[in-house]
Design a protein around this motif. Sequence first.
Motif, short mmCIF file in Angstrom:
data_model
loop_
_atom_site.label_atom_id
_atom_site.label_comp_id
_atom_site.label_asym_id
_atom_site.label_seq_id
_atom_site.Cartn_x
_atom_site.Cartn_y
_atom_site.Cartn_z
N GLU A 54 -23.90 -5.59 -15.16
CA GLU A 54 -22.83 -6.57 -14.39
C GLU A 54 -22.44 -7.71 -15.45
OE1 GLU A 54 -22.50 -8.98 -10.13
OE2 GLU A 54 -24.49 -7.87 -10.64
N VAL A 55 -21.09 -8.16 -15.33
CA VAL A 55 -20.78 -9.34 -16.32
C VAL A 55 -19.92 -10.21 -15.39
CG1 VAL A 55 -20.58 -8.01 -18.38
CG2 VAL A 55 -18.71 -7.72 -16.70
N THR A 56 -20.24 -10.09 -13.81
CA THR A 56 -19.62 -11.02 -13.19
C THR A 56 -20.03 -12.43 -13.53
OG1 THR A 56 -20.17 -9.60 -10.92
CG2 THR A 56 -19.67 -11.94 -10.42
N GLY A 57 -18.91 -13.53 -13.37
CA GLY A 57 -18.95 -14.49 -13.77
C GLY A 57 -19.04 -15.09 -15.41
N ILE A 58 -18.99 -13.95 -16.10
CA ILE A 58 -18.80 -14.17 -17.58
C ILE A 58 -17.30 -14.36 -18.03
CG2 ILE A 58 -19.41 -13.21 -19.87
CD1 ILE A 58 -21.96 -11.62 -18.60
N SER A 59 -16.73 -15.44 -18.15
CA SER A 59 -15.59 -15.72 -18.50
C SER A 59 -14.84 -14.71 -19.45
CB SER A 59 -15.29 -17.24 -18.66
OG SER A 59 -15.67 -17.57 -19.96
N LYS A 60 -15.60 -14.58 -20.61
CA LYS A 60 -14.72 -13.54 -21.43
C LYS A 60 -14.23 -12.22 -21.20
CE LYS A 60 -18.61 -11.26 -23.98
NZ LYS A 60 -19.21 -11.24 -25.15
N TYR A 61 -14.89 -11.86 -20.01
CA TYR A 61 -14.40 -10.63 -19.38
C TYR A 61 -13.17 -10.92 -18.40
CZ TYR A 61 -18.30 -8.59 -21.51
OH TYR A 61 -19.22 -7.96 -22.37
N TYR A 62 -13.00 -11.95 -17.92
CA TYR A 62 -11.60 -12.47 -17.24
C TYR A 62 -10.55 -11.80 -17.77
CZ TYR A 62 -14.71 -15.67 -14.49
OH TYR A 62 -15.57 -16.21 -13.76
N ASN A 63 -9.50 -11.15 -17.28
CA ASN A 63 -8.29 -10.91 -17.53
C ASN A 63 -7.77 -11.97 -18.45
OD1 ASN A 63 -7.15 -7.80 -16.65
ND2 ASN A 63 -8.86 -8.73 -15.46
N SER A 64 -7.67 -13.24 -17.83
CA SER A 64 -6.98 -14.39 -18.45
C SER A 64 -7.52 -14.60 -19.54
CB SER A 64 -6.95 -15.32 -17.44
OG SER A 64 -8.39 -15.75 -17.22
N GLN A 65 -8.68 -14.50 -19.94
CA GLN A 65 -9.45 -14.79 -21.26
C GLN A 65 -9.22 -13.55 -22.27
OE1 GLN A 65 -10.60 -17.82 -21.82
NE2 GLN A 65 -9.54 -18.10 -19.68
#
Length: 157
Positions: free
Chosen positions: A137-148
């Motif tokens: 799970e990578v929920t909340g890990i910002s490097k996985y956000y599409n924007s990042q």
Amino acid sequence: MEHLEIERKFLVRSNDYKEEASSSTRIVQGFLNTDPDRTVRVRIKDGKGYLTVKGSSSDSGTTRFEWETEIKGTEATNLIDLCEDVILEKIRYEVRHGNHIFEVDEFMGENRGLVIAELELEHEDEVFQKPEWLGEEVTGISKYYNSQLSKKPFKEW
């Protein structure tokens, strides 16, 4: 609050999801603004355009404000030209597992090699069945956000 998105993200550990997928769609998207407090995304999917505004994430990373509206495909194409940095391209697979639908994004271009499954929920502590191919799970890990990923693509990690 209306327009809340409750979502969990996971890495994917095998391609088995493709056999279970009911559909696949190519998505192109870019970001007009990647400020974590107010992300503005432009997306083209099936020839249709979408403009989406997302707010900042909750402490757990699962919940945030999301507003989206459909726009003309030509308008979305014009807005993509104004977007920041890297334009994301991905194939989205929809996979039903138990009572839920997982959206599995296989990234292309500068993010090739990254595969992320997202699951939208009714509430943060909702129970769901995990398919065998679901990984960490990578929920909340910002490097996985599409924007990042549009700022620092997977190939640069």
